[in-house]
Design a protein around this motif. Structure first.
Motif, PDB file in Angstrom:
ATOM      1  N   GLU A  67      13.626  -9.311   5.529  1.00  0.00           N
ATOM      2  CA  GLU A  67      14.045  -8.327   4.528  1.00  0.00           C
ATOM      3  C   GLU A  67      13.885  -8.879   3.118  1.00  0.00           C
ATOM      4  OE1 GLU A  67      17.692  -6.148   4.971  1.00  0.00           O
ATOM      5  OE2 GLU A  67      17.420  -6.027   7.142  1.00  0.00           O
ATOM      6  N   GLN A  68      14.208 -10.147   2.916  1.00  0.00           N
ATOM      7  CA  GLN A  68      14.052 -10.742   1.590  1.00  0.00           C
ATOM      8  C   GLN A  68      12.587 -10.694   1.148  1.00  0.00           C
ATOM      9  OE1 GLN A  68      16.497 -11.727  -0.558  1.00  0.00           O
ATOM     10  NE2 GLN A  68      17.865 -10.871   0.986  1.00  0.00           N
ATOM     11  N   GLU A  69      11.687 -10.889   2.074  1.00  0.00           N
ATOM     12  CA  GLU A  69      10.259 -10.807   1.750  1.00  0.00           C
ATOM     13  C   GLU A  69       9.859  -9.375   1.391  1.00  0.00           C
ATOM     14  OE1 GLU A  69       8.133 -13.489   1.363  1.00  0.00           O
ATOM     15  OE2 GLU A  69      10.052 -14.528   1.551  1.00  0.00           O
ATOM     16  N   ILE A  70      10.414  -8.403   2.072  1.00  0.00           N
ATOM     17  CA  ILE A  70      10.145  -7.001   1.731  1.00  0.00           C
ATOM     18  C   ILE A  70      10.689  -6.709   0.331  1.00  0.00           C
ATOM     19  CG2 ILE A  70      10.595  -4.580   2.310  1.00  0.00           C
ATOM     20  CD1 ILE A  70      10.725  -5.460   5.273  1.00  0.00           C
ATOM     21  N   PHE A  71      11.880  -7.210   0.021  1.00  0.00           N
ATOM     22  CA  PHE A  71      12.452  -7.006  -1.317  1.00  0.00           C
ATOM     23  C   PHE A  71      11.502  -7.555  -2.381  1.00  0.00           C
ATOM     24  CE2 PHE A  71      17.041  -7.657   0.499  1.00  0.00           C
ATOM     25  CZ  PHE A  71      16.940  -6.472   1.216  1.00  0.00           C
ATOM     26  N   LYS A  72      10.917  -8.733  -2.138  1.00  0.00           N
ATOM     27  CA  LYS A  72       9.985  -9.339  -3.096  1.00  0.00           C
ATOM     28  C   LYS A  72       8.777  -8.437  -3.324  1.00  0.00           C
ATOM     29  CE  LYS A  72      11.015 -14.149  -1.961  1.00  0.00           C
ATOM     30  NZ  LYS A  72      10.452 -15.365  -1.328  1.00  0.00           N
ATOM     31  N   ILE A  73       8.273  -7.859  -2.244  1.00  0.00           N
ATOM     32  CA  ILE A  73       7.106  -6.973  -2.361  1.00  0.00           C
ATOM     33  C   ILE A  73       7.478  -5.732  -3.164  1.00  0.00           C
ATOM     34  CG2 ILE A  73       5.493  -5.501  -1.083  1.00  0.00           C
ATOM     35  CD1 ILE A  73       5.735  -7.682   1.198  1.00  0.00           C
ATOM     36  N   LEU A  74       8.616  -5.144  -2.874  1.00  0.00           N
ATOM     37  CA  LEU A  74       9.043  -3.959  -3.615  1.00  0.00           C
ATOM     38  C   LEU A  74       9.200  -4.267  -5.102  1.00  0.00           C
ATOM     39  CD1 LEU A  74      11.590  -2.489  -1.063  1.00  0.00           C
ATOM     40  CD2 LEU A  74       9.451  -1.421  -1.812  1.00  0.00           C
ATOM     41  N   ARG A  75       9.783  -5.390  -5.425  1.00  0.00           N
ATOM     42  CA  ARG A  75       9.933  -5.777  -6.836  1.00  0.00           C
ATOM     43  C   ARG A  75       8.567  -5.985  -7.484  1.00  0.00           C
ATOM     44  NH1 ARG A  75      14.182  -9.657  -4.601  1.00  0.00           N
ATOM     45  NH2 ARG A  75      16.161  -8.573  -4.968  1.00  0.00           N
ATOM     46  N   ARG A  76       7.693  -6.687  -6.764  1.00  0.00           N
ATOM     47  CA  ARG A  76       6.348  -6.945  -7.289  1.00  0.00           C
ATOM     48  C   ARG A  76       5.612  -5.643  -7.581  1.00  0.00           C
ATOM     49  NH1 ARG A  76       3.082  -9.252  -2.829  1.00  0.00           N
ATOM     50  NH2 ARG A  76       2.432  -7.114  -2.486  1.00  0.00           N
ATOM     51  N   GLU A  77       5.807  -4.672  -6.715  1.00  0.00           N
ATOM     52  CA  GLU A  77       5.148  -3.373  -6.859  1.00  0.00           C
ATOM     53  C   GLU A  77       5.915  -2.435  -7.790  1.00  0.00           C
ATOM     54  OE1 GLU A  77       2.128  -2.430  -5.427  1.00  0.00           O
ATOM     55  OE2 GLU A  77       2.013  -4.580  -4.968  1.00  0.00           O
ATOM     56  N   GLN A  78       6.971  -2.928  -8.398  1.00  0.00           N
ATOM     57  CA  GLN A  78       7.806  -2.177  -9.337  1.00  0.00           C
ATOM     58  C   GLN A  78       8.339  -0.877  -8.730  1.00  0.00           C
ATOM     59  OE1 GLN A  78       5.596  -1.902 -13.012  1.00  0.00           O
ATOM     60  NE2 GLN A  78       5.580  -4.107 -13.253  1.00  0.00           N
ATOM     61  N   PHE A  79       8.539  -0.895  -7.425  1.00  0.00           N
ATOM     62  CA  PHE A  79       9.165   0.190  -6.682  1.00  0.00           C
ATOM     63  C   PHE A  79       8.388   1.507  -6.751  1.00  0.00           C
ATOM     64  CE2 PHE A  79      12.452  -2.767  -8.040  1.00  0.00           C
ATOM     65  CZ  PHE A  79      13.109  -3.037  -6.853  1.00  0.00           C
ATOM     66  N   ALA A  80       7.139   1.478  -7.202  1.00  0.00           N
ATOM     67  CA  ALA A  80       6.466   2.742  -7.484  1.00  0.00           C
ATOM     68  C   ALA A  80       5.119   2.961  -6.798  1.00  0.00           C
ATOM     69  CB  ALA A  80       6.269   2.886  -8.993  1.00  0.00           C
ATOM     70  N   SER A  81       4.462   1.934  -6.321  1.00  0.00           N
ATOM     71  CA  SER A  81       3.126   2.105  -5.750  1.00  0.00           C
ATOM     72  C   SER A  81       3.183   2.745  -4.366  1.00  0.00           C
ATOM     73  CB  SER A  81       2.436   0.733  -5.642  1.00  0.00           C
ATOM     74  OG  SER A  81       3.086  -0.050  -4.654  1.00  0.00           O
ATOM     75  N   VAL A  82       2.025   3.113  -3.871  1.00  0.00           N
ATOM     76  CA  VAL A  82       1.935   3.635  -2.509  1.00  0.00           C
ATOM     77  C   VAL A  82       2.378   2.550  -1.523  1.00  0.00           C
ATOM     78  CG1 VAL A  82       0.369   4.531  -0.739  1.00  0.00           C
ATOM     79  CG2 VAL A  82       0.141   5.297  -3.095  1.00  0.00           C
TER      80      VAL A  82
END
Length: 112
Positions: free
Chosen positions: A43-58
Motif C-alpha cells: 500500500e505504501q508503494e501505491i501511495f507513492k505512485i498516486l503522489r507521483r501522479e499528482q492524483f490525477a492521471s489515468v
C-alpha cells in the motif's frame, strides 16, 4: 528498513508501474491488477505512485480503483493517507467504497 512482501507478483506489478520505459498499456494493466494483492509495504508503494501522479492521471485513477478495492476487501482504510486523496483518485476511491463498503468512507468526505 521495510522488507518487501513475499508476493512476487505484487513486486512485479510495482516494478512495471515504476518503470518509466514500460508501455502505458502495460502500466494500466498492472494498476488494475493491484487489487488482488495486499500488505502494508504494498500500500505504501501505491501511495507513492498516486503522489507521483499528482492524483490525477489515468494511471492514478486505476491505482486508486485498486487501492479502494483492497480497502473494501479488507474492511478498512488507511486513515493517515485518505485525507491526501484528491482529484480523480479521490473520485475513484469514493466510487468504489460507495459501492462496496460505504461504511468505510470517513464522515464529511466529499461534502464541500
Amino acid at each position: 528498513m521495510r522488507s518487501q512482501p513475499d508476493d512476487v507478483v505484487a513486486v512485479q506489478l510495482l516494478a512495471i508501474l515504476n518503470d518509466a520505459d514500460a508501455p502505458e498499456g502495460d502500466q494500466l494493466d498492472a494498476a488494475m491488477d493491484l487489487e488482488d494483492h495486499s500488505g502494508a509495504w504494498f500500500e505504501q508503494e501505491i501511495f507513492k505512485i498516486l503522489r507521483r501522479e499528482q492524483f490525477a492521471s489515468v494511471l492514478a485513477q486505476h491505482c486508486a480503483e485498486s487501492l479502494a478495492g483492497i480497502w473494501a476487501r479488507e474492511g478498512r482504510i488507511d486513515r493517515d493517507f485518505f485525507p491526501e486523496l484528491r482529484r480523480t483518485a479521490l473520485d475513484e476511491v469514493l466510487g468504489i467504497l460507495g459501492a462496496r463498503a460505504p461504511h468505510l468512507i470517513p464522515a464529511g468526505t466529499g461534502e464541500d
